[in-house]
Design a protein around this motif. Structure first.
Motif, mmCIF file in Angstrom:
data_model
loop_
_atom_site.group_PDB
_atom_site.id
_atom_site.type_symbol
_atom_site.label_atom_id
_atom_site.label_comp_id
_atom_site.label_asym_id
_atom_site.label_seq_id
_atom_site.Cartn_x
_atom_site.Cartn_y
_atom_site.Cartn_z
ATOM 1 N N ALA A 1 27.439 13.384 -18.010
ATOM 2 C CA ALA A 1 28.553 12.699 -17.353
ATOM 3 C C ALA A 1 28.088 11.536 -16.479
ATOM 4 N N GLY A 2 26.772 11.330 -16.395
ATOM 5 C CA GLY A 2 26.234 10.263 -15.561
ATOM 6 C C GLY A 2 26.257 10.572 -14.083
ATOM 7 N N ALA A 3 26.313 11.864 -13.735
ATOM 8 C CA ALA A 3 26.434 12.272 -12.332
ATOM 9 C C ALA A 3 25.117 12.825 -11.807
ATOM 10 N N PRO A 4 24.720 12.450 -10.600
ATOM 11 C CA PRO A 4 23.569 13.103 -9.969
ATOM 12 C C PRO A 4 23.900 14.554 -9.650
ATOM 13 N N PHE A 5 22.847 15.335 -9.467
ATOM 14 C CA PHE A 5 22.982 16.788 -9.351
ATOM 15 C C PHE A 5 22.186 17.271 -8.150
ATOM 16 N N VAL A 6 22.815 18.100 -7.328
ATOM 17 C CA VAL A 6 22.130 18.721 -6.187
ATOM 18 C C VAL A 6 22.103 20.225 -6.421
ATOM 19 N N HIS A 7 20.923 20.808 -6.300
ATOM 20 C CA HIS A 7 20.724 22.222 -6.601
ATOM 21 C C HIS A 7 19.957 22.866 -5.450
ATOM 22 N N PHE A 8 20.407 24.033 -5.009
ATOM 23 C CA PHE A 8 19.756 24.721 -3.903
ATOM 24 C C PHE A 8 18.761 25.758 -4.416
ATOM 25 N N SER A 9 17.584 25.762 -3.808
ATOM 26 C CA SER A 9 16.576 26.767 -4.134
ATOM 27 C C SER A 9 16.126 27.444 -2.842
ATOM 28 N N THR A 10 14.965 28.066 -2.860
ATOM 29 C CA THR A 10 14.617 29.031 -1.818
ATOM 30 C C THR A 10 13.135 29.060 -1.499
ATOM 31 N N ASP A 11 12.819 29.515 -0.297
ATOM 32 C CA ASP A 11 11.427 29.739 0.083
ATOM 33 C C ASP A 11 10.785 30.878 -0.712
ATOM 34 N N ALA B 1 26.043 15.401 2.296
ATOM 35 C CA ALA B 1 26.911 14.265 2.586
ATOM 36 C C ALA B 1 26.095 13.011 2.921
ATOM 37 N N VAL B 2 24.987 13.194 3.635
ATOM 38 C CA VAL B 2 24.127 12.056 3.981
ATOM 39 C C VAL B 2 23.447 11.491 2.741
ATOM 40 N N MET B 3 22.988 12.360 1.854
ATOM 41 C CA MET B 3 22.265 11.922 0.659
ATOM 42 C C MET B 3 23.170 11.295 -0.388
ATOM 43 N N ALA B 4 24.420 11.714 -0.435
ATOM 44 C CA ALA B 4 25.300 11.385 -1.551
ATOM 45 C C ALA B 4 25.388 9.893 -1.886
ATOM 46 N N PRO B 5 25.610 8.999 -0.915
ATOM 47 C CA PRO B 5 25.751 7.583 -1.282
ATOM 48 C C PRO B 5 24.532 7.030 -2.018
ATOM 49 N N ARG B 6 23.354 7.402 -1.573
ATOM 50 C CA ARG B 6 22.143 6.909 -2.239
ATOM 51 C C ARG B 6 21.995 7.535 -3.618
ATOM 52 N N LEU B 7 22.302 8.819 -3.732
ATOM 53 C CA LEU B 7 22.184 9.483 -5.025
ATOM 54 C C LEU B 7 23.114 8.855 -6.056
ATOM 55 N N LEU B 8 24.310 8.492 -5.636
ATOM 56 C CA LEU B 8 25.274 7.901 -6.561
ATOM 57 C C LEU B 8 24.789 6.555 -7.096
ATOM 58 N N ALA B 9 24.061 5.822 -6.264
ATOM 59 C CA ALA B 9 23.655 4.470 -6.646
ATOM 60 C C ALA B 9 22.272 4.408 -7.284
ATOM 61 N N ALA B 10 21.457 5.445 -7.121
ATOM 62 C CA ALA B 10 20.046 5.368 -7.474
ATOM 63 C C ALA B 10 19.788 5.690 -8.938
ATOM 64 N N ALA B 11 18.769 5.030 -9.486
ATOM 65 C CA ALA B 11 18.272 5.344 -10.823
ATOM 66 C C ALA B 11 17.352 6.546 -10.753
ATOM 67 N N ALA B 12 17.047 7.125 -11.905
ATOM 68 C CA ALA B 12 16.291 8.376 -11.956
ATOM 69 C C ALA B 12 14.922 8.271 -11.303
ATOM 70 N N GLU B 13 14.308 7.089 -11.374
ATOM 71 C CA GLU B 13 12.956 6.940 -10.825
ATOM 72 C C GLU B 13 12.941 6.771 -9.314
ATOM 73 N N ASP B 14 14.093 6.700 -8.684
ATOM 74 C CA ASP B 14 14.169 6.551 -7.236
ATOM 75 C C ASP B 14 13.600 7.794 -6.540
ATOM 76 N N ALA B 15 12.919 7.565 -5.429
ATOM 77 C CA ALA B 15 12.340 8.673 -4.660
ATOM 78 C C ALA B 15 13.389 9.584 -4.057
#
Length: 308
Positions: A90-100, A192-206
């Motif tokens: 869908a062309g959408a960035p993805f945020v996934h939660f993991s664990t210690d 919420a803080v990360m979202a704007p950059r994630l929406l605009a960034a290409a895959a190679e972005d840090a």
């Protein structure tokens, strides 16, 4: 921004819905969104048409996972990868939660994202496999490792300690397992803080890749409990005696990492996010809970619902 949140009743999912209330958020869980079913994931994506997908769903029963390995992997690995791939399509960035729990806790210092995982149990193995699967399925993914998740919602350590404090004269809590409490609202703020950059960034972005985020400072379950009881006492709750015990005195089905501290400096360098002081987050949580008495019965060791 249109956001699809996998999970609806969980702690992080509820916090995300509240934090992103100014956006179009669809939060789904089974049967509307079943991560183990291709058709269900496809239907949910078609309904939400998301700009961003956040996976706040997980199998988190750490002890039960030892006997339910297939289910743990179906949700935490295969299901997470299925949703990440659908987001990529869908062309959408993805945020996934993991664990210690992807670490064995033997390093003796806070873990970096570059440290090799070495999970001790099925739950940790399923989450570590899920991390790799998500990053492979969608290069525009953020995998956010966290720990000891609490909030005013759901079953968690804070609510358990409040209930037990009302029932018992003494609490015996593990004092040799190290980590950091993390409040769901602070995780939602980070997304919420990360979202704007994630929406605009290409895959190679840090901006994409593995990140650690917990509360600060580090503590033990005993230290966390002491702060819960002290803050609760200022809000009219009774304060029982608190006794420190060792992990060996509180055996569990699954082995926990004794030192799951995470180094959270990278997310600050890349996204400008500083770990929240969990003591302040606890105060806000207790303000919400002050009139309520938790009812779920959970042992006085690490709560089984702490992880994502």
């Amino acid at each position: 921004m249109r956001v699809l949140v996998a999970g609806r009743e969980g702690q992080v999912a509820r916090a995300l819905v509240a934090r992103l209330a100014d956006h179009q958020v669809v939060a789904l869980e089974p049967p509307e969104l079943d991560l183990t079913d291709d058709a269900s994931v496809a239907a949910a994506m078609a309904r939400a048409r998301p700009d961003l997908v956040v996976n706040a769903a997980a199998y988190t029963a750490v002890d039960k996972a030892e006997d339910q390995e297939a289910l743990a992997f179906a949700v935490n690995c295969d299901g997470a990868a299925r949703l990440a791939a659908a987001a990529a399509d869908a062309g959408a960035p993805f945020v996934h939660f993991s664990t210690d729990y992807v670490f064995d806790g033997l390093k003796g210092a806070p873990y970096l994202e570059s440290d090799a995982p070495s999970p001790l149990g099925v739950y940790g193995r399923s989450k570590e496999a899920g991390e790799r699967a998500v990053l492979a399925a969608n290069p525009r993914s953020v995998v956010l490792r966290t720990a000891w998740v609490c909030s005013p919602d759901g079953a968690n350590f804070v609510k358990t300690m409040l209930r037990l404090a009302a029932e018992r004269e003494e609490l015996r809590v593990v004092a040799d397992q190290h980590g950091a409490p993390t409040f769901a609202a602070d995780l939602a703020d980070a997304v919420a803080v990360m979202a704007p950059r994630l929406l605009a960034a290409a895959a190679e972005d840090a901006a994409f890749g593995l990140f650690h985020l917990t509360g600060s400072p580090h503590t033990t379950w005993h230290g966390f409990t002491a702060e819960i009881l002290a803050q609760a006492a200022t809000r009219g709750h009774r304060q029982p005696r608190l006794q420190a015990i060792t992990t060996s005195e509180f055996p569990t089905r699954a082995v926990r990492p004794v030192d799951g501290r995470l180094d959270c400096s990278r997310i600050g360098q890349v996204h400008g996010i500083t770990p929240a002081d969990w003591r302040q987050s606890l105060a806000r949580c207790l303000d919400t809970l002050v009139a309520n008495t938790p009812t779920r019965d959970t042992p006085t060791g690490p709560a089984k619902e702490n992880s994502v």
